[in-house]
Design a protein around this motif. Structure first.
Motif, PDB file in Angstrom:
ATOM      1  N   GLU A 207     -27.428   1.344  10.651  1.00  0.00           N
ATOM      2  CA  GLU A 207     -26.806   0.399  11.766  1.00  0.00           C
ATOM      3  C   GLU A 207     -25.367  -0.267  10.549  1.00  0.00           C
ATOM      4  N   SER A 208     -24.286   0.038  10.856  1.00  0.00           N
ATOM      5  CA  SER A 208     -22.630  -0.806  10.459  1.00  0.00           C
ATOM      6  C   SER A 208     -22.765   0.130   9.075  1.00  0.00           C
ATOM      7  N   SER A 236     -23.858   1.197  16.014  1.00  0.00           N
ATOM      8  CA  SER A 236     -22.602   0.245  15.529  1.00  0.00           C
ATOM      9  C   SER A 236     -22.014   0.850  14.407  1.00  0.00           C
ATOM     10  N   ASP A 352     -19.600 -10.124  17.233  1.00  0.00           N
ATOM     11  CA  ASP A 352     -19.895  -9.951  18.675  1.00  0.00           C
ATOM     12  C   ASP A 352     -19.211 -11.113  19.350  1.00  0.00           C
ATOM     13  N   SER A 436     -23.964   1.367  20.527  1.00  0.00           N
ATOM     14  CA  SER A 436     -22.677   0.727  20.460  1.00  0.00           C
ATOM     15  C   SER A 436     -22.534  -0.710  21.214  1.00  0.00           C
ATOM     16  N   ASP A 440     -18.368  -5.956  20.166  1.00  0.00           N
ATOM     17  CA  ASP A 440     -18.563  -5.620  18.880  1.00  0.00           C
ATOM     18  C   ASP A 440     -17.000  -5.439  18.215  1.00  0.00           C
ATOM     19  N   THR A 443     -16.287  -3.097  14.610  1.00  0.00           N
ATOM     20  CA  THR A 443     -16.315  -1.180  13.961  1.00  0.00           C
ATOM     21  C   THR A 443     -16.655  -1.206  16.019  1.00  0.00           C
ATOM     22  N   TYR A 445     -16.316   0.041  19.849  1.00  0.00           N
ATOM     23  CA  TYR A 445     -17.598   1.155  20.819  1.00  0.00           C
ATOM     24  C   TYR A 445     -16.042   2.684  21.097  1.00  0.00           C
ATOM     25  N   HIS A 474     -21.945  -6.184  17.778  1.00  0.00           N
ATOM     26  CA  HIS A 474     -22.701  -5.198  16.638  1.00  0.00           C
ATOM     27  C   HIS A 474     -24.197  -5.006  17.304  1.00  0.00           C
TER      28      HIS A 474
END
Length: 507
Positions: A207-208, A236, A352, A436, A440, A443, A445, A474
């Protein structure tokens, strides 16, 4: 008795490797054991069925080339116990990002058997803690959550002279794109060997920043550990070293702006009365076909065209025409978070944008704080600390680092996207799915879609790339409906990418 002896042996090992005297331990030096584990038995209700499983929490060393432990990583491993043949059962290897973030977010809010006690939209509830996750993928796959160095309970260890490596030495060993991937690949190989999972289909989920981590790991595992994953899941995702600067970076924000503005009912009536997905499709087409070319023209754009584009950007973003024109069509995300709801005296979240904050002053160009992150830490921190101690029986006085000291992070040479492309080319079994949240802003979508489009520009592997979007941010899984859907998407991805017994890895 065995556990007591093992624990004693670990202490002896640590005393020898760190050259710490017994007097030091008498003074109660706080240190995580280098190599230990605690196993507990549990049951979970998943998709209406009772699933028995065991949870292993513990530490496993990172070694240097001479065999000395340089760090120890804390992990949690969930394994279904009524499965006869592990060779056919997938193993999910899960990482979060930061860099510097513990593997807590997906652990107790997404894929694991226990899930955070929050409301249906993801906001904190008391009493803090966890509850059964009836959407968990533990029914179809075992999962290990790995905490990189200095996150969770993972720590750098003293060298064989009993001294801690310098900050520069630690960075070279652990804290950079390349170093991170290299030592984690070694760690994963040891884990797979110890737990006899070499024959199991393997999936990497990140993630991320964890998406850069698992993208690089896919190739590192294949080329230097000879371990071939079946899938990589990017939650994400970051840019993976795929550049999107200048006009592309600016243009790609607009679909996210539209989503956030739609959620807060800040769009004009003709858009607000529509559902989100057709609006996003419309904005994406405008972004690619009109907004991006206009930005590329810079100051030489025709004034009439600039006004027309600015009017449309304002219409889709919820900002004023003045805001767009005075930004030269290039709207900064901080300004958007501060300005979208300025007339309501509210800001919106970065990771978010459903979350709302309040600032000391209505004026200004950026919010005072990240409304969503404070909300998440509100509920995640007490939950993970309590869960590990009381349910998984892992007890330590070491602080659980939600975010650990890993900076400065060496980002040079980030070619993780290219690494993932090469790993896919080398491995016909390897498939990639991106997940995604539409809200967010960190990062976004549409950047994730752009990354997917650019990942394999030959187009020869695009049938092995897929994208899923969700009506949250996110951590899209914090919203209950998206928790169910995103786990189901994972379940379908895993099941659809498991080859049959007669399906060879070939083109």
């Amino acid at each position: 008795m065995l556990k007591s002896l093992l624990h004693t042996g670990l202490i002896v090992l640590f005393l020898q490797s760190a050259c710490i005297s017994s007097n030091a331990f008498a003074n109660d030096i706080r240190q995580i054991p280098i190599d230990e584990k605690v196993v507990t038995e549990h049951k979970a209700k998943i998709n209406g069925k009772t699933i028995p499983y065991k949870a292993t929490t513990g530490t496993q060393p990172v070694w240097d080339e001479e065999g000395h432990p340089t760090a120890t990583l804390f992990y949690t491993y969930y394994q279904r116990t009524d499965v006869k043949d592990d060779a056919k059962r997938p193993l999910i290897i899960s990482f979060n990002g930061g860099p510097g973030s513990a593997s807590v977010w997906m652990h107790i809010a997404y894929t694991g058997p226990r899930v955070l006690n929050v409301d249906d939209e993801g906001y904190p509830l008391q009493p803090y803690g966890v509850k059964n996750n009836d959407s968990s993928i533990l029914d179809i796959a075992d999962i290990v959550y790995v905490n990189p160095v200095n996150t969770g309970y993972s720590r750098v260890l003293p060298n064989d002279e009993g001294k801690m490596p310098s900050k520069d030495e630690q960075q070279k060993m652990f804290f950079g794109v390349k170093a991170d991937i290299k030592y984690l690949a070694e760690w994963v190989t040891t884990f797979v060997s110890r737990n006899e999972r070499w024959r199991s289909p393997k999936y990497l989920i990140g993630e991320s920043y964890g998406t850069a981590r698992v993208s690089g790991l896919a190739l590192e595992l294949q080329n230097n550990q000879w371990m071939y994953p079946n899938g990589v899941i990017l939650v994400s995702p970051t840019d993976l070293g795929i550049e999107r600067n200048g006009p592309v970076k600016a243009a790609n924000r607009l679909p996210y702006f539209a989503a956030a503005a739609w959620y807060h009912k800040a769009l004009d009536t003709d858009l607000q009365q529509q559902d989100l997905t057709p609006i996003l499709a419309e904005v994406e087409q405008f972004t690619l076909n009109q907004y991006l070319p206009a930005l590329a023209k810079g100051s030489f754009i025709d004034p009439d065209e600039k006004l027309r584009i600015a009017q449309q950007v304002a219409h889709y973003s919820g900002l004023s025409l003045t805001d767009v024109l005075q930004s030269n069509l290039d709207i900064d995300t901080d300004y958007f978070w501060k300005s979208l709801l300025r007339d309501r005296k509210q800001t919106i979240g970065r990771l978010d944008s459903r979350y709302i904050g309040i600032d000391e002053k209505v004026v200004g160009a950026s919010p005072d704080y990240n409304a969503e992150l404070t909300s998440w830490l509100h509920s995640f921190t007490p939950a993970i600390n309590d869960y590990l101690r009381t349910e998984l029986n892992y007890k330590t006085d070491i602080k659980y680092n939600m975010f650990g000291p890993v900076h400065p992070w060496d980002r040079s040479g980030n070619k993780t996207g290219e690494n993932l492309r090469l790993a896919m080319a080398q491995n016909p079994y390897l498939n990639v799915m991106i997940q995604s949240g539409y809200y967010d802003g960190a990062t976004n979508y549409f950047d994730a879609k752009y990354t997917m489009w650019q990942l394999d520009r030959s187009g020869l592997m695009k049938d092995r790339l897929s994208f899923k979007g969700y009506r949250s941010g996110h951590m899209m899984y914090l919203r209950h409906d998206d928790l169910k859907q995103s786990n189901q998407d994972l379940r379908q991805f895993i099941n659809s990418t498991l080859p049959t017994e007669q399906q060879a890895a070939k083109y």
